[in-house]
Design a protein around this motif. Structure first.
Motif, PDB file in Angstrom:
ATOM      1  N   VAL A  51      18.255  17.506 -23.491  1.00 50.85           N
ATOM      2  CA  VAL A  51      18.063  17.343 -22.051  1.00 50.85           C
ATOM      3  C   VAL A  51      17.279  18.557 -21.558  1.00 50.85           C
ATOM      4  O   VAL A  51      17.690  19.693 -21.786  1.00 50.85           O
ATOM      5  CB  VAL A  51      19.406  17.267 -21.291  1.00 50.85           C
ATOM      6  N   LEU A  52      16.166  18.287 -20.896  1.00 54.02           N
ATOM      7  CA  LEU A  52      15.371  19.374 -20.334  1.00 54.02           C
ATOM      8  C   LEU A  52      15.369  19.212 -18.824  1.00 54.02           C
ATOM      9  O   LEU A  52      15.137  18.106 -18.322  1.00 54.02           O
ATOM     10  CB  LEU A  52      13.938  19.296 -20.881  1.00 54.02           C
ATOM     11  N   ASN A  53      15.646  20.280 -18.108  1.00 57.92           N
ATOM     12  CA  ASN A  53      15.641  20.220 -16.651  1.00 57.92           C
ATOM     13  C   ASN A  53      14.771  21.361 -16.132  1.00 57.92           C
ATOM     14  O   ASN A  53      15.202  22.495 -16.042  1.00 57.92           O
ATOM     15  CB  ASN A  53      17.090  20.335 -16.133  1.00 57.92           C
ATOM     16  N   SER A  54      13.519  21.005 -15.832  1.00 53.09           N
ATOM     17  CA  SER A  54      12.584  22.000 -15.291  1.00 53.09           C
ATOM     18  C   SER A  54      11.882  21.396 -14.085  1.00 53.09           C
ATOM     19  O   SER A  54      11.353  20.279 -14.201  1.00 53.09           O
ATOM     20  CB  SER A  54      11.558  22.387 -16.358  1.00 53.09           C
ATOM     21  N   PRO A  55      11.901  22.088 -12.966  1.00 51.29           N
ATOM     22  CA  PRO A  55      12.633  23.285 -12.610  1.00 51.29           C
ATOM     23  C   PRO A  55      14.144  23.060 -12.726  1.00 51.29           C
ATOM     24  O   PRO A  55      14.636  21.984 -12.419  1.00 51.29           O
ATOM     25  CB  PRO A  55      12.226  23.537 -11.162  1.00 51.29           C
ATOM     26  N   ASN A  56      14.819  24.126 -13.156  1.00 55.57           N
ATOM     27  CA  ASN A  56      16.227  24.012 -13.532  1.00 55.57           C
ATOM     28  C   ASN A  56      17.186  24.304 -12.362  1.00 55.57           C
ATOM     29  O   ASN A  56      17.031  25.277 -11.644  1.00 55.57           O
ATOM     30  CB  ASN A  56      16.482  25.005 -14.691  1.00 55.57           C
ATOM     31  N   LEU A 110       8.882  21.406  -6.264  1.00 56.51           N
ATOM     32  CA  LEU A 110       9.389  22.650  -5.672  1.00 56.51           C
ATOM     33  C   LEU A 110       9.186  23.827  -6.622  1.00 56.51           C
ATOM     34  O   LEU A 110      10.118  24.294  -7.278  1.00 56.51           O
ATOM     35  CB  LEU A 110      10.865  22.484  -5.301  1.00 56.51           C
ATOM     36  N   VAL A 111       7.938  24.268  -6.724  1.00 55.97           N
ATOM     37  CA  VAL A 111       7.623  25.443  -7.543  1.00 55.97           C
ATOM     38  C   VAL A 111       6.856  26.454  -6.683  1.00 55.97           C
ATOM     39  O   VAL A 111       6.096  26.067  -5.805  1.00 55.97           O
ATOM     40  CB  VAL A 111       6.815  25.067  -8.814  1.00 55.97           C
ATOM     41  N   TYR A 112       7.099  27.741  -6.959  1.00 50.11           N
ATOM     42  CA  TYR A 112       6.616  28.789  -6.061  1.00 50.11           C
ATOM     43  C   TYR A 112       5.695  29.775  -6.780  1.00 50.11           C
ATOM     44  O   TYR A 112       5.605  29.782  -8.014  1.00 50.11           O
ATOM     45  CB  TYR A 112       7.818  29.534  -5.456  1.00 50.11           C
ATOM     46  N   LEU A 129       5.999  21.177   1.616  1.00 49.38           N
ATOM     47  CA  LEU A 129       7.426  21.491   1.435  1.00 49.38           C
ATOM     48  C   LEU A 129       7.638  22.776   0.618  1.00 49.38           C
ATOM     49  O   LEU A 129       8.379  23.662   1.050  1.00 49.38           O
ATOM     50  CB  LEU A 129       8.164  20.284   0.821  1.00 49.38           C
ATOM     51  N   PRO A 130       6.985  22.912  -0.564  1.00 49.03           N
ATOM     52  CA  PRO A 130       7.198  24.164  -1.303  1.00 49.03           C
ATOM     53  C   PRO A 130       6.731  25.408  -0.552  1.00 49.03           C
ATOM     54  O   PRO A 130       7.326  26.478  -0.700  1.00 49.03           O
ATOM     55  CB  PRO A 130       6.391  23.975  -2.600  1.00 49.03           C
ATOM     56  N   GLN A 131       5.698  25.258   0.283  1.00 47.87           N
ATOM     57  CA  GLN A 131       5.245  26.433   1.070  1.00 47.87           C
ATOM     58  C   GLN A 131       6.351  26.878   2.024  1.00 47.87           C
ATOM     59  O   GLN A 131       6.665  28.058   2.145  1.00 47.87           O
ATOM     60  CB  GLN A 131       3.986  26.087   1.863  1.00 47.87           C
ATOM     61  N   GLU A 132       6.953  25.891   2.693  1.00 47.02           N
ATOM     62  CA  GLU A 132       8.042  26.221   3.625  1.00 47.02           C
ATOM     63  C   GLU A 132       9.233  26.812   2.881  1.00 47.02           C
ATOM     64  O   GLU A 132       9.865  27.764   3.322  1.00 47.02           O
ATOM     65  CB  GLU A 132       8.516  24.962   4.341  1.00 47.02           C
ATOM     66  N   PRO A 159      14.275  32.658  -7.853  1.00 50.92           N
ATOM     67  CA  PRO A 159      13.959  31.393  -8.519  1.00 50.92           C
ATOM     68  C   PRO A 159      12.460  31.090  -8.454  1.00 50.92           C
ATOM     69  O   PRO A 159      11.827  31.287  -7.421  1.00 50.92           O
ATOM     70  CB  PRO A 159      14.756  30.367  -7.719  1.00 50.92           C
ATOM     71  N   GLU A 160      11.907  30.611  -9.570  1.00 47.27           N
ATOM     72  CA  GLU A 160      10.490  30.198  -9.595  1.00 47.27           C
ATOM     73  C   GLU A 160      10.324  28.789  -9.039  1.00 47.27           C
ATOM     74  O   GLU A 160       9.215  28.332  -8.779  1.00 47.27           O
ATOM     75  CB  GLU A 160       9.981  30.201 -11.039  1.00 47.27           C
TER      76      GLU A 160
END
Ligand code: PMP
Length: 425
Positions: free
Chosen positions: A180-185, A220-222, A310-313, A335-336
């Motif tokens: 099971v891979l969860n990225s973003p985690n 949702l990545v920053y 959304l990710p910017q906010e 968090p990344e």
């Protein structure tokens, strides 16, 4: 009755962190940075699409639709993700709509994991993976992300938590069926790099192992990070089920629209599970999500895209919470990705004494105290670990920052007051 009433496979699976902590946060007046849901509305274009679906002319949007996904939704999902993956995705055989990502996960384990199979789970993990593997008769095999010390003067980032490639390789055995891979985690916010994914993919190909890729936080990545889809790596399409959620994608967790896509030779077994459990998902919500994706398809990568905005906010909200936590002496792990942030509360241990003989992990007791005494809710990170590891990570708590400015400000005020009380003015 002398024999147990419950099915044996449920043994030990009755505890659930969400049930317990959601109830607690509702019992006391709290600023709730616990469970992961936005306290603001989804964007207007999906709300309007939902309203139109239920109040418009098309009476069929109130009735059952196609069992494996409303045609409008599977069509646009296939188009959208087909383009991103550079892969032909057939809406009818490669895509299925589910009751949230939860059902997609459940279908994966029920359909593809057999009694005696091993499933590799990377710790910390979204807690339901473990009971879901067990309910399918499988055995979870855990591998921890190991934190390394950040460079001097730098805050720890979720990127500092890494797999040891040799340790990971050692977990693949003849019995391994899936990873099971969860990225973003969730809960760490780690965004796996391409290199990390390639190591996982190579092992999957080498050992003929499936990958269940939970990508619900894909947008949702920053800090300019890129979300990599493992299904796009060589040899992976044929062995990967990719899972998504409109709850996270359009800030509408209550709609419970999720999906999965992958090769038909795997998806057809998930269809068997789906048609024999929930059978069908709400039509109007699927129609609204389809309209939302259609709109995002047209605006992809542009400033007006919700997936860009959304990710910017959220990055600003993340940075604000980081500052508030630093100001009171809780050490945040930056968090990344995702809308969660883990903080180290080691310096707060005087507030709630350690009880060496107590069965309950420290972070769980700390949060119960924090809810009751400070009116602030979070989630214990030990809940995202296997029994063997819980104690090693019970100095960490998870905050959720997908919240209105007013909520974050209220949390900030509580933290400020707390600090004044601890240290004096
Ligand atoms: N996977 C992860 C990693 C999650 O965090 C969540 C929700 N918290 C889900 C799956 C479930 O998503 P949904 O609400 O769409 O069922």
């Amino acid at each position: 009755m002398s024999r147990p009433v419950q099915a044996q496979r449920l043994e030990g699976l009755d505890k659930n962190v969400w049930v317990e902590f959601v109830k607690l946060a509702a019992t006391y007046p709290t600023v709730n940075l616990g469970q992961g849901f936005p306290d603001f509305s989804p964007p207007d274009f999906v709300k309007e699409a939902f309203v139109k679906a239920v109040s418009g002319e098309n009476a069929m949007l109130h009735q059952y639709t196609r069992v494996f996904g409303h045609p409008a939704l599977v069509t646009i999902l296939a188009r959208f993700f087909g383009k991103l993956l550079g892969q032909d995705i057939d809406p009818l055989t490669n895509v299925m709509v589910t009751v949230g990502a939860y059902e997609a996960l459940f279908c994966c384990f029920q359909a593809l994991v057999d009694s005696g199979d091993e499933v590799i789970i990377i710790e910390p993990y979204f807690d339901c993976y473990e009971p879901m593997v067990k309910m399918a008769g499988g055995t979870p095999v855990f591998i921890p992300l190991r934190p390394k010390t950040p460079a001097p003067g730098k805050l720890m980032s979720s990127g500092d938590w890494q797999l040891d490639p040799a340790e990971l390789a050692s977990k693949f055995t003849r019995r391994t069926k899936a990873i099971v891979l969860n990225s973003p985690n969730n809960p760490l916010g780690k965004v796996f790099s391409k290199k990390e994914m390639e190591i996982i993919a190579d092992l999957c190909v080498k050992h003929d192992v499936l990958c269940f890729s939970d990508e619900v936080y894909e947008w949702l990545v920053y800090d300019g990070k890129k979300h990599i889809r493992i299904a796009s790596l060589p040899g992976m399409w044929d062995r990967t089920i990719t899972i998504g959620s409109a709850g996270k994608t359009f800030s509408a967790t209550g709609w419970k629209v999720g999906w999965m896509f992958g090769p038909d030779h795997l998806v057809k077994h998930l269809r068997t599970v789906h048609q024999n459990c929930v059978y069908h998902c709400p039509t109007a919500a699927q129609e609204a999500v389809a309209q939302g994706f259609q709109r995002e398809f047209e605006h992809y990568g542009k400033p007006e895209s919700y997936f860009v905005q959304l990710p910017q906010e959220l990055q600003q909200k993340r940075d604000r919470l980081v500052q508030s936590l630093l100001a009171v002496g809780m050490k945040p792990i930056i968090p990344e990705g995702t809308y969660f942030l883990i903080a180290d509360l080691s310096d707060f241990k005087a507030e709630v004494p350690n009880l060496p003989d107590c069965e309950e992990p420290y972070d769980s007791r700390f949060i119960k105290w924090m809810i009751k005494n400070k009116g602030l809710a979070a989630i214990p990170v030990s809940a995202f670990y296997s029994t063997a590891q819980k104690r090693n990570f019970d100095h960490l708590i998870r905050f959720c920052f997908v919240k209105e400015e007013a909520t974050l400000k209220a949390a900030e005020d509580i933290l400020q007051q707390w600090k004044l009380k601890k240290t004096g003015p």
